[in-house]
Scaffold this motif. Structure first.
Motif, short mmCIF file in Angstrom:
data_model
loop_
_atom_site.label_atom_id
_atom_site.label_comp_id
_atom_site.label_asym_id
_atom_site.label_seq_id
_atom_site.Cartn_x
_atom_site.Cartn_y
_atom_site.Cartn_z
N ALA A 81 0.81 -1.23 0.00
CA ALA A 81 0.00 0.00 0.00
C ALA A 81 0.84 1.27 0.00
O ALA A 81 0.38 2.30 -0.47
N VAL A 82 2.05 1.20 0.55
CA VAL A 82 2.84 2.43 0.70
C VAL A 82 4.23 2.29 0.05
O VAL A 82 4.54 2.97 -0.92
N ASP A 83 5.04 1.39 0.59
CA ASP A 83 6.44 1.30 0.14
C ASP A 83 6.53 1.05 -1.37
O ASP A 83 7.39 1.61 -2.06
N ARG A 84 5.65 0.20 -1.85
CA ARG A 84 5.71 -0.15 -3.26
C ARG A 84 5.46 1.05 -4.18
O ARG A 84 6.07 1.16 -5.24
N GLN A 85 4.57 1.95 -3.72
CA GLN A 85 4.30 3.14 -4.54
C GLN A 85 5.58 3.97 -4.68
O GLN A 85 5.82 4.60 -5.69
N VAL A 86 6.38 3.96 -3.62
CA VAL A 86 7.62 4.73 -3.61
C VAL A 86 8.71 3.99 -4.39
O VAL A 86 9.38 4.56 -5.25
N ALA A 132 7.93 4.22 9.28
CA ALA A 132 9.14 3.48 9.64
C ALA A 132 9.73 4.03 10.94
O ALA A 132 10.25 3.29 11.78
N ARG A 133 9.60 5.33 11.12
CA ARG A 133 10.04 5.93 12.39
C ARG A 133 9.22 5.39 13.56
O ARG A 133 9.75 5.06 14.62
N PHE A 134 7.92 5.32 13.35
CA PHE A 134 7.11 4.82 14.46
C PHE A 134 7.45 3.35 14.74
O PHE A 134 7.44 2.91 15.89
N ALA A 135 7.76 2.62 13.68
CA ALA A 135 8.19 1.23 13.88
C ALA A 135 9.45 1.20 14.75
O ALA A 135 9.59 0.35 15.64
N ALA A 136 10.34 2.16 14.53
CA ALA A 136 11.56 2.23 15.34
C ALA A 136 11.22 2.49 16.80
O ALA A 136 11.82 1.92 17.71
N VAL A 137 10.24 3.37 17.02
CA VAL A 137 9.83 3.68 18.39
C VAL A 137 9.27 2.42 19.07
O VAL A 137 9.63 2.07 20.20
N LEU A 138 8.42 1.71 18.34
CA LEU A 138 7.84 0.48 18.90
C LEU A 138 8.94 -0.51 19.26
O LEU A 138 8.92 -1.13 20.32
N LYS A 139 9.90 -0.63 18.36
CA LYS A 139 11.02 -1.57 18.58
C LYS A 139 11.79 -1.19 19.83
O LYS A 139 12.14 -2.05 20.64
N LYS A 140 12.04 0.11 19.97
CA LYS A 140 12.78 0.59 21.13
C LYS A 140 12.10 0.17 22.44
O LYS A 140 12.76 -0.14 23.41
N TYR A 141 10.77 0.17 22.43
CA TYR A 141 10.05 -0.21 23.64
C TYR A 141 9.73 -1.71 23.69
O TYR A 141 8.96 -2.16 24.52
N GLY A 142 10.30 -2.43 22.76
CA GLY A 142 10.18 -3.89 22.82
C GLY A 142 8.88 -4.46 22.30
O GLY A 142 8.55 -5.61 22.56
N THR A 193 2.75 12.75 1.44
CA THR A 193 3.02 11.97 0.24
C THR A 193 3.24 10.51 0.64
O THR A 193 3.43 10.20 1.82
N PHE A 194 3.23 9.62 -0.34
CA PHE A 194 3.55 8.22 -0.05
C PHE A 194 4.94 8.11 0.57
O PHE A 194 5.18 7.33 1.48
N GLY A 195 5.86 8.93 0.06
CA GLY A 195 7.23 8.90 0.58
C GLY A 195 7.27 9.28 2.06
O GLY A 195 7.95 8.63 2.86
N ARG A 196 6.52 10.31 2.41
CA ARG A 196 6.53 10.76 3.80
C ARG A 196 5.85 9.74 4.71
O ARG A 196 6.29 9.52 5.84
#
Ligand code: WTA
Length: 561
Positions: free
Chosen positions: A46-51, A83-93, A74-77
Motif C-alpha cells: 500500500a505504501v512502500d511499493r508506490q515509492v 518506519a520511524r514509528f516502527a523504530a519507536v515500537l522496537k525501542k520499547y520492545g 506523500t507516499f514517501g513521507r
C-alpha cells in the motif's frame, strides 16, 4: 422508483456477467509484489511499493484537514514516518504478533501509527475515539494489548489499573502524563529505522471488536491477505483509478474506515481525504469541493445531513469532479436516492458487507442497472445465497438468512479468544451466516430486510444489546434491562431500553437522563438508549437470557406481557 440504467464508459468492471463466470481471486493475486517475491506485508503493497516500484514517492497519499490543521502527506513521507514509528515500537520492545491499541481521533498520527505497527507485524486493535472506560477495558483486556497509542485528551479514559498487560502508553499531545511516552518526541529522536518485517499472508493485521447479539464485543481477526479483497473491490466497486481523489467518510475505528478509508485506495496509489473533528453539512460540501473529490463513500445518515442543508448550500459549491458516489451501513432509502439523482445528477451505489467480511460483498456496479432498494449483486468470485434456519438454500422471493460461501480472501479468520463464537457463524457449512435477513429476485439482485439476531444498527453504527444491558445493570436503580432496536426514520434504528427497577427506586425523567449518561460515560455515546420504558419484569428465555422476541413485539406494538 424506476430502474437506473447501467452507466457505460469509464468503468473498470466492464462485463459483470462474464466476470461472474470467469473471475477467480487468484487472477488479482498476480498483481501483488508478493506474488513474485513471496514476501508479504500489506504496508509494503500500500505504501512502500508506490515509492520503490512506481515512482510515486512525491505523490500525495493523504489530504488531512481538521480545524486549523491542514496537511498533506506523500507516499514517501508516510513510508518514512511509519518506519520511524516502527523504530519507536522496537525501542520499547513491541514485537511482531504483539497487540497495540490505537485510540486516536482521525489524524495523521493514527494512520502513521497503524502503518508503523503493521510494518513490524504488530497487530493493531482499532478503538473508536468515542469509547469510554468499560468499552476500552473489554477490548484492550481481551486482546491482551501490550501498548496503546492515544492523545492527552483521551488518556484519562483508559482504565489503566484494570489492564495489567498494558505496558506502554504512547501519547500524542502537549501534556504527557507521568509514565507515558511522548509520541512526537520519540519520533524526533529516531536516527535509524528498522526494515519492514515480512509476514505470512495469514498473519493477523488487526483485531476489530464488533458487537454481536449476545455477550461482549467480539474480536474479529483480519489478516494481511485482506488486501486481495480490497484491491479488487477498490477497482470494481469504487471504480478507483489514477487521478482520482477518494473520500471515505467512515472513522478508522470501524471496518469501513480501515478497509476503504486508506488500505484499499492506497493499494491502487489513490490519495484519500481525511477530515477530522466534527463537521456540519456546509463542511461536507466544502471538503468535497476543496479537494476535488471524485469518488465518495459515505452512509445514508450523512447523505440525509447534507439533504437537510438545503439546495442553496449545494449550489454554492462546485462539485463537478464528483463522478461516483457509494453508500454503506444502513438501508439506502428512496428519498436519499431521489435527492442524489436530482441534486447531484447521479445515483448512489449501495454496497453491502460487514466487519466480518472485511470487504464489499454484494454491491451495485456502474456496469449494471441499479434497482433502487436493492443492495445489488454479489461481487464476481463471491457466492451468496438465501438459506433457511437449517442452512438449506431458498428460491428467489423467499426471505431468509443472507449467507456467503466461506473462503473469500478478506474473510475474518477467527474470533480472538473465542473459537466457539467463530464456529457459530459457520454452523451450516459451507455457509457463513451473516445475521441479516434478505431475499433475492429472479435476476439475482438482493434485498436487505433487517437483522435477524437483535444487533442494533443506529445511524450505521453497530450496537450490541447485551453490552448495553450489562452496563445498565451496573446501575443501582436497575434490576434488569432489556435492550432492542426501535425503527426510526432518521437513524434506521434507535436504542431502546426496557427497565425493571430495583425496589425503592421510582422512575423519573432525571433517572432516565442519569441512565443515558451512565451508558454514555461507560461505553460510548452511540450506545446510549434514546428511549426508556419501565416494565414490571424483563422476559427471559428458559436458559435465562433476555427474550429478544418479546422485546421486539413490545416495540412493534404486537401486544406482549
Ligand atoms: C448493516 C459495516 C443495509 C447490516 C460495513 C450488516 C447494511 C451490518 C448495509 C454490518 C447496506 C451493512 N444496507 N444494511 N448496504 N451494509 N449493513 O459490521 O445489518 O459495522 O450486518 O459493517 O450493517 O455492520 P458493520
Amino acid at each position: 422508483m424506476a430502474i437506473i440504467p447501467a452507466r457505460p464508459g469509464d468503468h473498470n468492471l466492464k462485463d459483470y456477467a462474464r466476470a461472474r463466470e470467469t473471475f477467480r481471486f487468484e487472477d488479482v493475486e498476480r498483481e501483488f509484489s508478493w506474488y513474485t517475491t513471496g514476501r508479504v506485508n500489506v504496508v509494503y503493497e500500500a505504501v512502500d511499493r508506490q515509492v520503490e516500484e512506481r515512482g510515486m514517492g512525491q505523490q500525495v497519499a493523504l489530504y488531512y484537514e481538521s480545524g486549523e490543521r491542514q496537511e498533506e502527506y506523500t507516499f514517501g513521507r508516510l513510508q518514512e514516518e511509519s518506519a520511524r514509528f516502527a523504530a519507536v515500537l522496537k525501542k520499547y520492545g513491541v514485537q511482531k504478533g504483539d497487540r497495540l491499541g490505537i485510540f486516536l481521533p482521525r489524524s495523521p498520527e493514527l494512520y502513521i501509527s497503524f502503518l508503523g505497527a503493521a510494518r513490524l507485524g504488530v497487530v493493531v486493535v482499532p478503538l473508536f475515539e468515542a469509547f469510554m472506560a468499560e468499552a476500552l477495558r473489554d477490548r484492550l483486556g481481551d486482546s491482551g494489548a501490550v501498548g496503546v497509542v492515544t492523545t492527552s485528551e483521551l488518556y484519562p479514559r483508559l482504565p489503566l489499573d484494570q489492564l495489567p498487560a498494558l505496558k506502554h502508553i504512547f501519547v500524542v499531545g502537549e501534556d504527557i502524563p507521568k509514565g507515558a511516552v511522548d509520541w512526537h518526541r520519540e519520533m524526533s529522536l529516531v536516527t535509524e529505522t528498522p526494515p519492514l518485517e515480512w509476514v505470512g499472508r495469514e498473519h493477523p493485521l488487526f483485531i476489530l471488536y464488533a458487537s454481536g447479539a449476545d455477550g461482549k464485543a467480539r474480536g474479529l481477526v483480519h489478516v494481511h491477505n485482506i488486501m486481495v479483497g480490497l484491491l479488487i473491490t477498490a477497482r470494481w466497486v469504487h471504480d478507483l483509478r489514477p487521478g482520482d481523489v477518494y473520500w471515505c467518510t467512515a472513522d478508522p475505528g470501524w471496518i469501513t474506515g480501515i478497509a476503504y478509508g486508506f488500505l484499499a485506495p492506497w493499494l491502487l496509489g489513490v490519495p484519500v481525504v481525511v477530515r477530522g473533528g466534527r463537521f456540519n453539512a456546509e463542511d461536507w460540501c466544502a471538503t468535497l469541493a476543496r479537494y476535488r473529490v471524485s469518488v465518495w463513500y459515505s452512509a445514508p445518515t450523512a447523505f440525509r445531513m447534507l439533504m437537510s442543508g438545503g439546495d442553496e448550500l449545494l449550489a454554492r459549491y462546485d462539485l463537478n469532479r464528483l463522478r461516483h458516489i457509494l453508500s454503506v451501513g444502513e438501508p439506502l432509502t428512496e428519498e436519499v436516492m431521489e435527492w442524489s439523482l436530482k441534486k447531484l445528477g447521479q445515483p448512489i451505489y449501495d454496497t453491502w458487507w460487514m466487519s466480518e467480511t472485511g470487504m464489499n460483498m454484494i454491491c451495485n456496479y456502474r456496469c449494471m442497472p441499479v434497482k433502487p432498494g436493492s443492495i445489488g449483486l454479489p461481487l464476481p468470485g463471491i457466492h451468496a445465497a438465501i438459506v433457511d434456519d437449517e442452512g438449506k438454500e431458498l428460491p428467489p422471493g423467499k426471505i431468509g438468512n443472507l449467507a456467503i460461501r466461506s473462503g473469500w480472501p478478506a474473510q475474518f479468520r477467527a474470533v480472538w479468544n473465542d473459537p466457539a463464537r467463530y464456529q457459530q457463524y459457520f454452523q451450516h457449512r459451507p455457509w457463513f451466516i451473516s445475521g441479516d435477513a434478505a431475499y433475492r429476485d429472479e435476476e439475482g439482485y438482493y434485498y436487505f430486510q433487517g437483522r435477524v439476531d437483535g444487533v442494533i444498527n443506529t445511524s450505521g453504527e453497530r450496537v450490541g444489546p447485551a453490552e448495553v444491558e450489562s452496563r445498565l445493570e451496573e446501575h443501582p436503580a436497575v434490576a434488569r434491562a432489556g435492550v432492542a432496536g426501535k425503527p426510526d426514520r432518521l437513524r434506521g434504528e434507535i436504542v431502546k431500553a426496557f427497565i425493571e427497577l430495583n425496589p425503592g427506586y421510582r422512575w423519573s425523567e432525571d433517572l432516565a437522563a442519569e441512565l443515558r449518561n451512565f451508558v454514555k460515560t461507560g461505553l460510548a455515546a452511540h450506545a446510549a438508549p434514546r428511549e426508556f420504558e419501565v416494565k414490571e419484569s424483563i422476559p427471559l428465555t428458559r436458559d435465562g437470557r433476555v427474550d429478544r422476541r418479546v422485546l421486539r413485539e413490545w416495540i412493534l406494538g404486537l401486544g406482549g406481557r
